[in-house]
Design an enzyme around this catalytic site. Structure first.
Site, PDB file in Angstrom:
ATOM      1  N   SER A  25     -99.928 -63.757  17.334  1.00  0.00           N
ATOM      2  CA  SER A  25     -98.896 -62.735  17.121  1.00  0.00           C
ATOM      3  C   SER A  25     -97.651 -62.997  17.956  1.00  0.00           C
ATOM      4  CB  SER A  25     -99.454 -61.344  17.465  1.00  0.00           C
ATOM      5  OG  SER A  25     -99.984 -61.333  18.771  1.00  0.00           O
ATOM      6  N   ASN A 112    -106.651 -54.924  25.180  1.00  0.00           N
ATOM      7  CA  ASN A 112    -106.674 -53.757  24.287  1.00  0.00           C
ATOM      8  C   ASN A 112    -105.895 -52.575  24.862  1.00  0.00           C
ATOM      9  OD1 ASN A 112    -108.249 -55.449  22.840  1.00  0.00           O
ATOM     10  ND2 ASN A 112    -110.171 -54.341  23.143  1.00  0.00           N
ATOM     11  N   THR A 157     -76.083 -27.334  -8.648  1.00  0.00           N
ATOM     12  CA  THR A 157     -77.540 -27.313  -8.774  1.00  0.00           C
ATOM     13  C   THR A 157     -77.787 -28.037 -10.087  1.00  0.00           C
ATOM     14  OG1 THR A 157     -77.582 -25.228  -9.987  1.00  0.00           O
ATOM     15  CG2 THR A 157     -77.758 -25.069  -7.599  1.00  0.00           C
ATOM     16  N   HIS A 158     -78.865 -28.819 -10.120  1.00  0.00           N
ATOM     17  CA  HIS A 158     -79.146 -29.670 -11.290  1.00  0.00           C
ATOM     18  C   HIS A 158     -77.979 -30.627 -11.584  1.00  0.00           C
ATOM     19  CE1 HIS A 158     -82.331 -26.672 -12.207  1.00  0.00           C
ATOM     20  NE2 HIS A 158     -81.409 -25.816 -11.789  1.00  0.00           N
ATOM     21  N   SER A 279     -66.392 -57.321  -6.125  1.00  0.00           N
ATOM     22  CA  SER A 279     -67.259 -58.030  -7.058  1.00  0.00           C
ATOM     23  C   SER A 279     -66.699 -59.424  -7.275  1.00  0.00           C
ATOM     24  CB  SER A 279     -67.300 -57.269  -8.382  1.00  0.00           C
ATOM     25  OG  SER A 279     -67.661 -58.141  -9.432  1.00  0.00           O
ATOM     26  N   LYS A 285     -63.272 -53.908  -8.785  1.00  0.00           N
ATOM     27  CA  LYS A 285     -64.373 -53.214  -8.131  1.00  0.00           C
ATOM     28  C   LYS A 285     -64.212 -53.043  -6.626  1.00  0.00           C
ATOM     29  CE  LYS A 285     -68.189 -52.787  -9.802  1.00  0.00           C
ATOM     30  NZ  LYS A 285     -69.061 -51.830 -10.398  1.00  0.00           N
ATOM     31  N   ASN A 287     -67.105 -51.612  -4.203  1.00  0.00           N
ATOM     32  CA  ASN A 287     -68.464 -51.075  -4.251  1.00  0.00           C
ATOM     33  C   ASN A 287     -68.888 -50.443  -2.922  1.00  0.00           C
ATOM     34  OD1 ASN A 287     -68.754 -52.024  -6.893  1.00  0.00           O
ATOM     35  ND2 ASN A 287     -69.400 -54.047  -6.156  1.00  0.00           N
ATOM     36  N   GLU A 292     -75.237 -47.710  -0.378  1.00  0.00           N
ATOM     37  CA  GLU A 292     -76.267 -48.213  -1.301  1.00  0.00           C
ATOM     38  C   GLU A 292     -77.391 -48.920  -0.545  1.00  0.00           C
ATOM     39  OE1 GLU A 292     -74.726 -49.975  -5.258  1.00  0.00           O
ATOM     40  OE2 GLU A 292     -73.035 -50.078  -3.889  1.00  0.00           O
ATOM     41  N   TYR A 319    -111.075 -50.750  19.443  1.00  0.00           N
ATOM     42  CA  TYR A 319    -110.029 -51.685  19.027  1.00  0.00           C
ATOM     43  C   TYR A 319    -110.545 -52.652  17.955  1.00  0.00           C
ATOM     44  CZ  TYR A 319    -106.637 -55.435  18.946  1.00  0.00           C
ATOM     45  OH  TYR A 319    -105.733 -56.352  18.525  1.00  0.00           O
ATOM     46  N   GLN A 324    -103.226 -55.496  15.346  1.00  0.00           N
ATOM     47  CA  GLN A 324    -102.123 -56.431  15.597  1.00  0.00           C
ATOM     48  C   GLN A 324    -101.048 -56.299  14.521  1.00  0.00           C
ATOM     49  OE1 GLN A 324    -102.918 -60.324  17.357  1.00  0.00           O
ATOM     50  NE2 GLN A 324    -102.172 -61.235  15.470  1.00  0.00           N
ATOM     51  N   LYS A 327     -97.315 -54.061  14.618  1.00  0.00           N
ATOM     52  CA  LYS A 327     -96.036 -54.339  15.286  1.00  0.00           C
ATOM     53  C   LYS A 327     -94.877 -54.601  14.347  1.00  0.00           C
ATOM     54  CE  LYS A 327     -98.777 -55.719  18.989  1.00  0.00           C
ATOM     55  NZ  LYS A 327     -99.897 -55.326  18.087  1.00  0.00           N
TER      56      LYS A 327
END
Ligand code: ARG
Length: 459
Positions: A25, A112, A157-158, A279, A285, A287, A292, A319, A324, A327
């Site tokens: 690890s 451990n 709403t909606h 773009s 564009k 963006n 996002e 343990y 392991q 992490k």
């Protein structure tokens, strides 16, 4: 297999090369080095205080560990996969540097309880950073809320126009979500700050350790009550991942609104060029990549929560090597959470409100229809009847493609004879928001008062 294993005593054959790499690890847990050294120094101090090692051995261990950490910080430490993990890499280097005393450090301890301690120390520090990042974002929201306390936009709403609201009020809704996120993180921090050391492999240790003293040195609230639980508990990690997931869900919702609002169809806000990209094919564009990406990152954080839950499910005490695997999801969660909080706050500092576009949108979609119904109620109509009357008036306007406020008094009075010329006040956007004048309401004066209360809470 280049290095002698610290646990090689009972083995007669070397580890398979692939198994060695597969089980190691160190590539990711080397990040725990500062906490591993911190825990080891406290452990050595406790061992010396209890007469388990000598004062000289303690001093030699502490100096040796500090030198190793300096080498790690300087990028001069050679990590070895054959030594499996951060703990054995550091211990082996210590023994190489200082000799016999280095071999005594692991007395009364196991990897451990060591790894469980390291992860808790790491997460405790991360939670402080995350708390600071949440606060910073909250302060940015309060500044925006104050600046745009009078700015009116349609509330939905909606995703259909519902009632006019103020932009400041909307920002304060986000603030409240983050306030609960901060509470969840603080609550989690309390359960993180419990010390596993002394649990050793699983059952405790035969040496006369003083766990309270080690806990005090490491600023833990207390030693863990049960050794089996101490080495195997990872619910603190799951809790953090859950709190992080909820926070990311919130950031994702906020991002979604920024994305919608910055589109050509809404045009409510303008994000700074520095937070957008172009773009490669469409020249027009701009963006909203940052919101996002934050929206997208919520997916990996939710994934880490599920990974940690699944990792723990069915594990027998105490343990198991499965742990392991805790992490990488934890590190990735903390890194992406901190990054998302930072960039979201930076982006808000540059956000421009297109007040006129918001206003025009609020004027469409009969946002003040409820206000007209409330007006009729104030003139003595039961609410259900008022609702019916306004519904009729709305149909009339839809057919003529106009707003309620475009109708003449005569026309309006045709729907209900209680309507008088004071009706127009309630049909304005300003009148509508100002009328919601109670704690938690959207009125500009309430937004300003809420900002003040929120600032006092944060102070
Ligand atoms: N690298 C291990 C982990 O991350 C450290 C503990 C190993 N303990 C053991 N008994 N193999 O969990």
């Amino acid at each position: 297999m280049s290095e002698k294993k610290l646990w090689a005593g009972r083995f007669t054959e070397p580890t398979d090369d692939f198994v060695e790499a597969f089980t190691a690890s160190v590539e990711f847990d080397q990040r725990l080095a500062p906490y591993d050294v911190q825990g080891s120094i406290a452990h050595a101090k406790m061992l010396a205080r209890q007469g388990i090692i000598s004062q000289r051995e303690r001093d030699s261990i502490i100096q040796g560990l500090e030198k190793i950490l300096a080498r790690i910080d300087a990028g001069e430490f050679r990590w070895s996969v054959a030594l499996e993990d951060v703990h054995m890499n550091i211990e082996a280097a210590l023994t190489k540097d200082i000799g016999i005393a280095g071999k005594k450090l692991h007395t009364g301890r196991s990897r451990n309880d060591q790894v469980a301690t390291d992860v808790r120390l790491w997460l405790r520090a991360e939670l402080v950073e995350i708390g600071t990042a949440i606060r910073r974002l909250q302060l940015a929201l309060l500044d925006l809320a104050e600046r745009e306390a009078d700015t009116i936009l349609p509330g939905f709403t909606h995703l259909q126009t519902a009632q006019p609201i103020t932009f400041g009020h909307h920002m304060l809704a986000w603030f409240e979500m983050l306030e609960r996120d901060d509470e969840r993180m603080r609550d989690c921090a309390g359960r993180v700050n419990v010390m596993p050391l002394g649990a050793a492999a699983l059952a405790g240790t035969t040496y006369p350790v003083d766990r309270h003293y080690t806990a005090e040195l490491l600023a833990f609230d207390r030693p863990a009550e049960n050794s089996l639980d101490a080495v195997s508990d990872r619910d603190f990690a799951i809790e953090f991942a859950a709190a992080a997931s909820i926070l990311m869900m919130h950031l994702s919702r906020m991002s979604e609104e920024l994305i919608l609002w910055s589109s050509a169809q809404f045009q409510f806000i303008t994000l700074a060029d520095s937070f957008c990209t172009g773009s490669s094919i469409m020249p027009q564009k701009k963006n909203p990549d940052v919101p996002e990406l934050i929206r997208g990152k919520s997916g990996r954080i939710f994934g880490h929560l599920i990974a940690l839950l699944t990792l723990m499910k069915s594990q027998p005490l105490a343990y198991n090597k499965d742990n392991q695997e805790d992490k990488e999801p934890l590190f990735d969660t903390a890194d992406n959470l901190r990054g998302s909080l930072k960039v979201f706050a930076d982006m808000l500092l540059t956000l421009q409100c297109n007040r006129e576009a918001m206003r025009q949108a609020a004027l469409k979609g009969f946002a003040t229809a409820t206000d007209l119904a409330d007006y009729l109620v104030s003139k003595g109509l039961p609410f259900r009847d008022a609702h019916e009357v306004v519904g009729k008036a709305v149909v009339y306007c839809v057919e003529r493609d106009c707003d309620l406020s475009d109708l003449s008094l005569d026309k309006l009075a045709g729907f209900s004879n209680v309507i008088e010329d004071d009706v127009f006040e309630c049909l304005t956007l300003e009148g509508s928001v100002a009328a919601r004048n109670h704690i938690g309401g959207t009125a500009p004066s309430q937004v300003r008062a809420a900002v003040m209360r929120a600032r006092a809470r944060l102070a």
